[in-house]
Design a protein around this motif. Structure first.
Motif, mmCIF file in Angstrom:
data_model
loop_
_atom_site.group_PDB
_atom_site.id
_atom_site.type_symbol
_atom_site.label_atom_id
_atom_site.label_comp_id
_atom_site.label_asym_id
_atom_site.label_seq_id
_atom_site.Cartn_x
_atom_site.Cartn_y
_atom_site.Cartn_z
ATOM 1 N N LEU A 15 35.722 41.235 46.727
ATOM 2 C CA LEU A 15 36.378 42.586 45.872
ATOM 3 C C LEU A 15 37.454 42.085 44.752
ATOM 4 C CD1 LEU A 15 35.411 45.414 45.842
ATOM 5 C CD2 LEU A 15 37.539 45.912 47.476
ATOM 6 N N VAL A 16 37.401 42.205 43.543
ATOM 7 C CA VAL A 16 38.372 41.705 42.833
ATOM 8 C C VAL A 16 38.903 42.836 41.704
ATOM 9 C CG1 VAL A 16 38.988 39.920 40.810
ATOM 10 C CG2 VAL A 16 37.529 39.329 42.821
ATOM 11 N N THR A 17 39.854 43.162 41.437
ATOM 12 C CA THR A 17 40.427 44.279 40.724
ATOM 13 C C THR A 17 39.760 43.772 39.240
ATOM 14 O OG1 THR A 17 42.315 43.149 39.843
ATOM 15 C CG2 THR A 17 42.336 44.599 41.690
ATOM 16 N N LEU A 44 30.264 36.021 40.389
ATOM 17 C CA LEU A 44 29.620 36.977 40.690
ATOM 18 C C LEU A 44 30.763 37.766 41.798
ATOM 19 C CD1 LEU A 44 26.193 35.601 41.786
ATOM 20 C CD2 LEU A 44 26.744 37.177 39.906
ATOM 21 N N LEU A 45 30.869 39.053 41.591
ATOM 22 C CA LEU A 45 31.958 39.945 42.301
ATOM 23 C C LEU A 45 31.610 41.185 42.481
ATOM 24 C CD1 LEU A 45 33.437 41.008 39.858
ATOM 25 C CD2 LEU A 45 34.599 39.197 39.832
ATOM 26 N N GLU A 46 32.362 41.893 43.190
ATOM 27 C CA GLU A 46 32.460 43.481 43.283
ATOM 28 C C GLU A 46 33.762 43.769 42.692
ATOM 29 O OE1 GLU A 46 30.702 44.914 47.156
ATOM 30 O OE2 GLU A 46 30.555 42.594 47.508
ATOM 31 N N GLU A 220 37.897 33.349 48.202
ATOM 32 C CA GLU A 220 38.443 34.656 48.576
ATOM 33 C C GLU A 220 39.077 35.431 47.338
ATOM 34 O OE1 GLU A 220 38.274 36.117 51.412
ATOM 35 O OE2 GLU A 220 37.207 34.453 52.313
ATOM 36 N N SER A 221 39.147 36.527 47.131
ATOM 37 C CA SER A 221 39.975 37.141 46.073
ATOM 38 C C SER A 221 41.035 36.592 45.756
ATOM 39 C CB SER A 221 39.914 38.545 46.335
ATOM 40 O OG SER A 221 38.442 39.041 46.384
#
Length: 228
Positions: A15-17, A44-46, A220-221
């Protein structure tokens, strides 16, 4: 056309802002404008819940007043209208130098759609395009949105695939400005599907469609904060 297989760094984040990912993309594009020999990157992220608007997007597709809303909203340099990002939606940001592929934005958009179509085919789902509309559909529902920006043939922004998100956030907008076609998620068709499963298949499809060799990095984010 691409002559030799290129290397593409695959950066997997959780999870990344949106602001962090956006700044990271801009930094990668700037580096590749200065040094076009650098490898391509696929991020690739959320994202946490956020609404984004394209550069020419109209606010008419918002069902709330952005001046008094608590929703996080960003107007970006990508094409397209308003869309929604949230956890359990897989977002892909390819940073590609199209001089090594095809210097054709329509070709690039169709390739991104093909990545999603091939990904869903691995689940025996027959996804498809609709004429004159960018994105990917499944049984009448839009499951993937696409919006890009290209600067000196270096790409940024990209695609968002609804894997198993809470879809309620889409009720606050007219997604992509398309009022007569609903959005959907893969969870409606495959029980117990997860983003971690899908990100592997998206990476495989991306490598196949763009004929690149992926070099995988898992972060990690917090690592992204350090980078930008």
């Amino acid at each position: 056309m691409m002559q030799n297989k290129r290397y593409c760094q695959l950066n997997n984040y959780k999870l990344v802002t949106y602001s962090q990912a956006w700044a990271y993309q801009r930094s990668l594009v700037a580096e590749r404008i200065n040094n076009p020999s650098l490898n391509d990157v696929l991020i690739l992220l959320e994202h946490p819940p956020v609404y984004t608007l394209g550069t020419g997007s109209t606010l008419d597709f918002l069902k709330f007043d952005p001046q008094v809303s608590d929703f996080e909203i960003h107007r970006t340099e990508r094409g397209g209208e308003v869309t929604y990002h949230c956890p359990n939606q897989l977002v892909g940001y390819p940073i590609l130098n199209l001089r090594y592929y095809q210097q054709d934005l329509h070709w690039y958009l169709r390739q991104l759609e093909e990545v999603i179509i091939k990904t869903l085919a691995q689940y025996d789902l027959k996804a498809y395009r609709l004429p004159e509309l960018t994105g990917v559909w499944l049984e009448g529902k839009k499951v993937a949105a696409i919006g890009i920006k290209v600067r000196r043939w270096i790409t940024m922004h990209g695609f968002a695939l609804n894997v198993c998100p809470n879809m309620s956030g889409f009720e606050q907008i007219i997604p992509c400005g398309i009022a007569n076609k609903p959005v959907g998620s893969l969870a409606e068709f495959i029980s117990d599907i997860t983003v971690d499963q899908v990100r592997v298949k998206v990476a495989e499809a991306f490598a196949e469609v763009f004929q690149v060799e992926l070099i995988e990095h898992n972060y990690e984010s917090a690592t992204l904060k350090a980078i930008i």
